[in-house]
Design a protein around this motif. Sequence first.
Motif, short mmCIF file in Angstrom:
data_model
loop_
_atom_site.label_atom_id
_atom_site.label_comp_id
_atom_site.label_asym_id
_atom_site.label_seq_id
_atom_site.Cartn_x
_atom_site.Cartn_y
_atom_site.Cartn_z
N LEU A 171 -58.77 13.55 -43.99
CA LEU A 171 -58.20 14.79 -44.49
C LEU A 171 -56.96 14.58 -45.35
O LEU A 171 -56.33 15.53 -45.76
N GLY A 172 -56.62 13.34 -45.60
CA GLY A 172 -55.45 13.04 -46.42
C GLY A 172 -55.70 13.36 -47.87
O GLY A 172 -56.69 14.00 -48.23
N PRO A 173 -54.83 12.90 -48.73
CA PRO A 173 -55.00 13.17 -50.16
C PRO A 173 -56.33 12.63 -50.67
O PRO A 173 -56.83 11.61 -50.21
N ALA A 174 -56.91 13.33 -51.59
CA ALA A 174 -58.20 12.94 -52.14
C ALA A 174 -58.09 11.60 -52.86
O ALA A 174 -57.05 11.27 -53.42
N ALA A 175 -59.17 10.88 -52.85
CA ALA A 175 -59.19 9.57 -53.49
C ALA A 175 -59.45 9.69 -55.00
O ALA A 175 -59.46 8.69 -55.69
N ARG A 176 -59.65 10.88 -55.47
CA ARG A 176 -59.91 11.10 -56.89
C ARG A 176 -58.65 10.81 -57.71
O ARG A 176 -57.54 10.97 -57.23
N PRO A 177 -58.81 10.42 -58.96
CA PRO A 177 -57.63 10.20 -59.80
C PRO A 177 -56.87 11.50 -60.02
O PRO A 177 -57.46 12.58 -60.02
N ALA A 178 -55.60 11.38 -60.18
CA ALA A 178 -54.75 12.56 -60.38
C ALA A 178 -55.13 13.27 -61.68
O ALA A 178 -55.49 12.65 -62.67
N SER A 179 -55.04 14.57 -61.65
CA SER A 179 -55.36 15.36 -62.83
C SER A 179 -54.27 15.17 -63.87
O SER A 179 -53.11 14.92 -63.55
N ARG A 180 -54.65 15.30 -65.13
CA ARG A 180 -53.68 15.16 -66.21
C ARG A 180 -52.84 16.43 -66.37
O ARG A 180 -51.82 16.42 -67.02
N VAL A 181 -53.30 17.50 -65.78
CA VAL A 181 -52.57 18.76 -65.85
C VAL A 181 -51.80 18.91 -64.54
O VAL A 181 -52.33 18.72 -63.46
N SER A 182 -50.53 19.25 -64.65
CA SER A 182 -49.68 19.36 -63.46
C SER A 182 -50.15 20.50 -62.55
O SER A 182 -50.85 21.42 -62.99
N LEU A 183 -49.76 20.41 -61.29
CA LEU A 183 -50.13 21.44 -60.33
C LEU A 183 -49.59 22.81 -60.75
O LEU A 183 -50.29 23.82 -60.65
N GLY A 184 -48.37 22.85 -61.23
CA GLY A 184 -47.80 24.12 -61.68
C GLY A 184 -48.60 24.75 -62.80
O GLY A 184 -48.82 25.96 -62.82
N MET A 185 -49.08 23.92 -63.72
CA MET A 185 -49.88 24.44 -64.83
C MET A 185 -51.23 24.94 -64.32
O MET A 185 -51.72 25.97 -64.77
N ARG A 186 -51.84 24.22 -63.38
CA ARG A 186 -53.12 24.67 -62.82
C ARG A 186 -52.97 25.99 -62.09
O ARG A 186 -53.81 26.87 -62.20
N VAL A 187 -51.88 26.14 -61.34
CA VAL A 187 -51.64 27.41 -60.64
C VAL A 187 -51.39 28.53 -61.65
O VAL A 187 -51.88 29.65 -61.48
N ALA A 188 -50.64 28.22 -62.70
CA ALA A 188 -50.38 29.24 -63.73
C ALA A 188 -51.68 29.66 -64.42
O ALA A 188 -51.89 30.84 -64.69
N LEU A 189 -52.56 28.70 -64.70
CA LEU A 189 -53.85 29.04 -65.31
C LEU A 189 -54.71 29.87 -64.37
O LEU A 189 -55.40 30.79 -64.80
N LEU A 190 -54.68 29.55 -63.08
CA LEU A 190 -55.42 30.35 -62.10
C LEU A 190 -54.86 31.77 -62.06
O LEU A 190 -55.63 32.74 -62.04
N PHE A 191 -53.55 31.91 -62.06
CA PHE A 191 -52.92 33.24 -62.06
C PHE A 191 -53.32 34.01 -63.31
O PHE A 191 -53.67 35.19 -63.24
N LEU A 192 -53.30 33.34 -64.44
CA LEU A 192 -53.70 33.98 -65.69
C LEU A 192 -55.16 34.43 -65.64
O LEU A 192 -55.49 35.54 -66.05
N GLY A 193 -56.03 33.57 -65.10
CA GLY A 193 -57.44 33.94 -64.96
C GLY A 193 -57.63 35.14 -64.05
O GLY A 193 -58.45 36.03 -64.33
N CYS A 194 -56.86 35.18 -62.97
CA CYS A 194 -56.95 36.33 -62.05
C CYS A 194 -56.47 37.61 -62.72
O CYS A 194 -57.08 38.67 -62.55
N MET A 195 -55.40 37.51 -63.50
CA MET A 195 -54.90 38.70 -64.20
C MET A 195 -55.89 39.17 -65.25
O MET A 195 -56.08 40.38 -65.45
#
Length: 146
Positions: free
Chosen positions: A65-89
């Motif tokens: 259940l630890g951190p995923a073994a996948r490579p880190a995304s090139r987009v920061s977490l803050g940007m992904r959350v902002a894009l999700l918020f924008l999509g929801c709006m």
Amino acid sequence: MVNYDRFVIDEGRHEPQFVIDEDASTAAGEAQHRALCSCGRLPPHRPDTPQQAWEAYAAHARRCLGPAARPASRVSLGMRVALLFLGCMVLWGAGWAGAVSVANTLDLAGGADLAVRAAGPLVGFASAGLLMVAMRRFIAPTRADV
């Protein structure tokens, strides 16, 4: 007792089970505990005290259940959350605009107009909720898929 976060561990695939190993208990002359996991992938370990069984299970849970073994995304977490918020709006706004458009096109009045105009934002909120559920693993992948 081992310090663990029950909410993180008990997420449906990794539920702990502790049993007394009868063969080991007979050989040792006292109760020997073994940890099992509902996923069936807990590595074999020598049964011993309840504390050691918890430790064996906690190590398994941290690994799975630890951190995923996948490579880190090139987009920061803050940007992904902002894009999700924008999509929801956008979905909420589309629901509201669609309801207003339908009410005006059908030339509704009174209770029907209110019902259609109230249903639009609710449909938008429901769509945004479904988007959040669908994008959960892409927004913050924190668990390995086991």
